[in-house]
Motif scaffolding. Sequence first.
Motif, PDB file in Angstrom:
ATOM      1  N   PHE A  50       0.815  -1.206   0.000  1.00 38.45           N
ATOM      2  CA  PHE A  50       0.000   0.000   0.000  1.00 38.45           C
ATOM      3  C   PHE A  50       0.855   1.264   0.000  1.00 38.45           C
ATOM      4  O   PHE A  50       2.004   1.260   0.471  1.00 38.45           O
ATOM      5  CB  PHE A  50      -0.937   0.010   1.220  1.00 38.45           C
ATOM      6  N   HIS A  51       0.287   2.323  -0.558  1.00 38.06           N
ATOM      7  CA  HIS A  51       0.883   3.661  -0.482  1.00 38.06           C
ATOM      8  C   HIS A  51       0.343   4.307   0.787  1.00 38.06           C
ATOM      9  O   HIS A  51      -0.836   4.656   0.856  1.00 38.06           O
ATOM     10  CB  HIS A  51       0.499   4.477  -1.720  1.00 38.06           C
ATOM     11  N   VAL A  52       1.188   4.428   1.781  1.00 41.71           N
ATOM     12  CA  VAL A  52       0.785   4.891   3.107  1.00 41.71           C
ATOM     13  C   VAL A  52       1.126   6.368   3.241  1.00 41.71           C
ATOM     14  O   VAL A  52       2.282   6.767   3.055  1.00 41.71           O
ATOM     15  CB  VAL A  52       1.499   4.080   4.206  1.00 41.71           C
ATOM     16  N   VAL A  53       0.130   7.180   3.567  1.00 43.84           N
ATOM     17  CA  VAL A  53       0.322   8.624   3.694  1.00 43.84           C
ATOM     18  C   VAL A  53      -0.269   9.092   5.024  1.00 43.84           C
ATOM     19  O   VAL A  53      -1.437   8.830   5.309  1.00 43.84           O
ATOM     20  CB  VAL A  53      -0.340   9.388   2.532  1.00 43.84           C
ATOM     21  N   ALA A  54       0.549   9.761   5.819  1.00 42.40           N
ATOM     22  CA  ALA A  54       0.088  10.337   7.088  1.00 42.40           C
ATOM     23  C   ALA A  54       0.341  11.833   7.047  1.00 42.40           C
ATOM     24  O   ALA A  54       1.496  12.272   7.084  1.00 42.40           O
ATOM     25  CB  ALA A  54       0.817   9.704   8.269  1.00 42.40           C
ATOM     26  N   PRO A  55      -0.703  12.639   6.948  1.00 44.11           N
ATOM     27  CA  PRO A  55      -0.505  14.088   6.966  1.00 44.11           C
ATOM     28  C   PRO A  55      -0.411  14.628   8.378  1.00 44.11           C
ATOM     29  O   PRO A  55      -0.887  14.016   9.327  1.00 44.11           O
ATOM     30  CB  PRO A  55      -1.781  14.596   6.290  1.00 44.11           C
ATOM     31  N   ASP A  56       0.228  15.790   8.512  1.00 46.69           N
ATOM     32  CA  ASP A  56      -0.047  16.642   9.659  1.00 46.69           C
ATOM     33  C   ASP A  56      -1.347  17.338   9.306  1.00 46.69           C
ATOM     34  O   ASP A  56      -1.422  18.061   8.306  1.00 46.69           O
ATOM     35  CB  ASP A  56       1.060  17.684   9.859  1.00 46.69           C
ATOM     36  N   GLN A  57      -2.374  17.135  10.085  1.00 48.60           N
ATOM     37  CA  GLN A  57      -3.670  17.689   9.730  1.00 48.60           C
ATOM     38  C   GLN A  57      -3.724  19.204   9.982  1.00 48.60           C
ATOM     39  O   GLN A  57      -2.816  19.794  10.563  1.00 48.60           O
ATOM     40  CB  GLN A  57      -4.778  16.950  10.485  1.00 48.60           C
ATOM     41  N   ARG A  58      -4.778  19.803   9.520  1.00 48.60           N
ATOM     42  CA  ARG A  58      -4.961  21.257   9.552  1.00 48.60           C
ATOM     43  C   ARG A  58      -4.636  21.835  10.933  1.00 48.60           C
ATOM     44  O   ARG A  58      -5.217  21.447  11.952  1.00 48.60           O
ATOM     45  CB  ARG A  58      -6.409  21.571   9.162  1.00 48.60           C
ATOM     46  N   GLY A  59      -3.681  22.773  10.962  1.00 51.70           N
ATOM     47  CA  GLY A  59      -3.312  23.449  12.194  1.00 51.70           C
ATOM     48  C   GLY A  59      -2.202  22.790  12.988  1.00 51.70           C
ATOM     49  O   GLY A  59      -1.721  23.358  13.976  1.00 51.70           O
ATOM     50  N   TYR A  60      -1.781  21.607  12.567  1.00 50.23           N
ATOM     51  CA  TYR A  60      -0.800  20.831  13.330  1.00 50.23           C
ATOM     52  C   TYR A  60       0.591  20.862  12.702  1.00 50.23           C
ATOM     53  O   TYR A  60       0.737  20.795  11.466  1.00 50.23           O
ATOM     54  CB  TYR A  60      -1.229  19.370  13.411  1.00 50.23           C
ATOM     55  N   ALA A  61       1.604  20.912  13.554  1.00 44.09           N
ATOM     56  CA  ALA A  61       2.999  20.625  13.201  1.00 44.09           C
ATOM     57  C   ALA A  61       3.432  21.325  11.917  1.00 44.09           C
ATOM     58  O   ALA A  61       3.503  22.545  11.861  1.00 44.09           O
ATOM     59  CB  ALA A  61       3.210  19.116  13.136  1.00 44.09           C
ATOM     60  N   GLY A  62       3.715  20.558  10.843  1.00 43.15           N
ATOM     61  CA  GLY A  62       4.253  21.131   9.624  1.00 43.15           C
ATOM     62  C   GLY A  62       3.233  21.619   8.625  1.00 43.15           C
ATOM     63  O   GLY A  62       3.597  22.023   7.513  1.00 43.15           O
ATOM     64  N   THR A  63       1.956  21.594   8.966  1.00 41.51           N
ATOM     65  CA  THR A  63       0.886  22.051   8.076  1.00 41.51           C
ATOM     66  C   THR A  63       0.406  23.433   8.512  1.00 41.51           C
ATOM     67  O   THR A  63       0.456  23.769   9.693  1.00 41.51           O
ATOM     68  CB  THR A  63      -0.271  21.027   8.072  1.00 41.51           C
ATOM     69  N   ASP A  64      -0.070  24.210   7.551  1.00 42.38           N
ATOM     70  CA  ASP A  64      -0.521  25.575   7.855  1.00 42.38           C
ATOM     71  C   ASP A  64      -1.586  25.599   8.942  1.00 42.38           C
ATOM     72  O   ASP A  64      -2.392  24.673   9.074  1.00 42.38           O
ATOM     73  CB  ASP A  64      -1.094  26.231   6.602  1.00 42.38           C
ATOM     74  N   ARG A  65      -1.592  26.710   9.690  1.00 43.36           N
ATOM     75  CA  ARG A  65      -2.544  26.908  10.777  1.00 43.36           C
ATOM     76  C   ARG A  65      -3.396  28.150  10.495  1.00 43.36           C
ATOM     77  O   ARG A  65      -3.012  29.262  10.821  1.00 43.36           O
ATOM     78  CB  ARG A  65      -1.806  27.096  12.105  1.00 43.36           C
ATOM     79  N   PRO A  66      -4.569  27.971   9.858  1.00 42.45           N
ATOM     80  CA  PRO A  66      -5.459  29.123   9.649  1.00 42.45           C
ATOM     81  C   PRO A  66      -5.786  29.794  10.978  1.00 42.45           C
ATOM     82  O   PRO A  66      -5.862  29.148  12.020  1.00 42.45           O
ATOM     83  CB  PRO A  66      -6.705  28.493   9.019  1.00 42.45           C
ATOM     84  N   GLU A  67      -5.997  31.101  10.925  1.00 45.66           N
ATOM     85  CA  GLU A  67      -6.187  31.869  12.151  1.00 45.66           C
ATOM     86  C   GLU A  67      -7.589  31.736  12.737  1.00 45.66           C
ATOM     87  O   GLU A  67      -7.768  31.731  13.943  1.00 45.66           O
ATOM     88  CB  GLU A  67      -5.873  33.347  11.889  1.00 45.66           C
ATOM     89  N   SER A  68      -8.616  31.662  11.879  1.00 45.20           N
ATOM     90  CA  SER A  68      -9.996  31.673  12.359  1.00 45.20           C
ATOM     91  C   SER A  68     -10.402  30.328  12.945  1.00 45.20           C
ATOM     92  O   SER A  68     -10.151  29.277  12.344  1.00 45.20           O
ATOM     93  CB  SER A  68     -10.941  32.037  11.214  1.00 45.20           C
TER      94      SER A  68
END
Length: 315
Positions: A50-68
């Motif tokens: 399998f192609h295994v992908v684990a994101p940093d989800q919205r607002g976490y760690a290396g992913t952008d953190r929207p302000e609102s």
Amino acid sequence: MVNHRELTVNGIQMHIAEQGQGPLVLLLHGFPESWYSWRHQFQPLADAGFHVVAPDQRGYAGTDRPESVDDYSILHLVGDVIGLIHALGEQEAVVIGHDWGAPVAWHTALLRPDIIRGVAGLSVPPPRRAPAKPLGLLEQRFGQGFYQIYFQEPGVADAELGADLKDTFRRFLVAASGDGAGAAPVVPEGAKGFLDAMPTPEALPSWLTEADIDAFAEQYERNGFTGGLNWYRNIDRNWELTAAWADAKITPPSFYITGTKDIVRTFGAPGFLEQLPSIAPNLRGILDLEGCGHWTQQERPDEVNAALVEFVKGL
């Protein structure tokens, strides 16, 4: 070998970790975690084809953190999963989530069964709609000190958890594990904050190392805890937004993994395991891990890996 890159998903830059080739399997982390909480699952699932992908989800760690705060509703989070699947060039995927990642996985399967080949949840079971806004019901049951109520005030828990990252992760991860004293879901009366109920451990359990603590702390230096806490600040809004699916079933093939010492089990109704097929009628199985606490795939990787590989290969 786990590789890392960034993709543009729904207008934000999302960091992903990935390994392997084949049908897509997405691993969705919880709070307070990151892609790193799936470190033991990459190789076994990749070896299984399998192609295994684990994101940093919205607002976490290396992913952008929207302000609102409004940018963290369950519809945004499900939208990120669908957007990530398409950004990876795929039209379907298996989604597996732990803790907060589990409701995201369950809701993705609920809202987009045309795209989700299978869904598995760790710790948090499929959602059963509350009769009224959840936060009010939780306050009635557990009091104002209940952690999900405590997390509502912007800046308060953010500052507490972010004051000493290594200390926060050391206390939180051990206390909520099967080896810990238990993470009290209620802030003690007269306490300064949530962590007061979690003693600093004298030693780490066998499944957790100082290098793991360092990894989580380093990843949280960029965004802190506000992004993840904003998920909690949408709990009542999510209840409003998902009213149209009040009686809908989760129809893709599903699997659930829990631990007998998981603190989440204290929130649910007695007999909740027996009720799961009424919510997810294509439930393929339940794995109940004796003595396992909240950090399911980190505490018991061998058993979790074997169960997940069997589930995804059987789809």
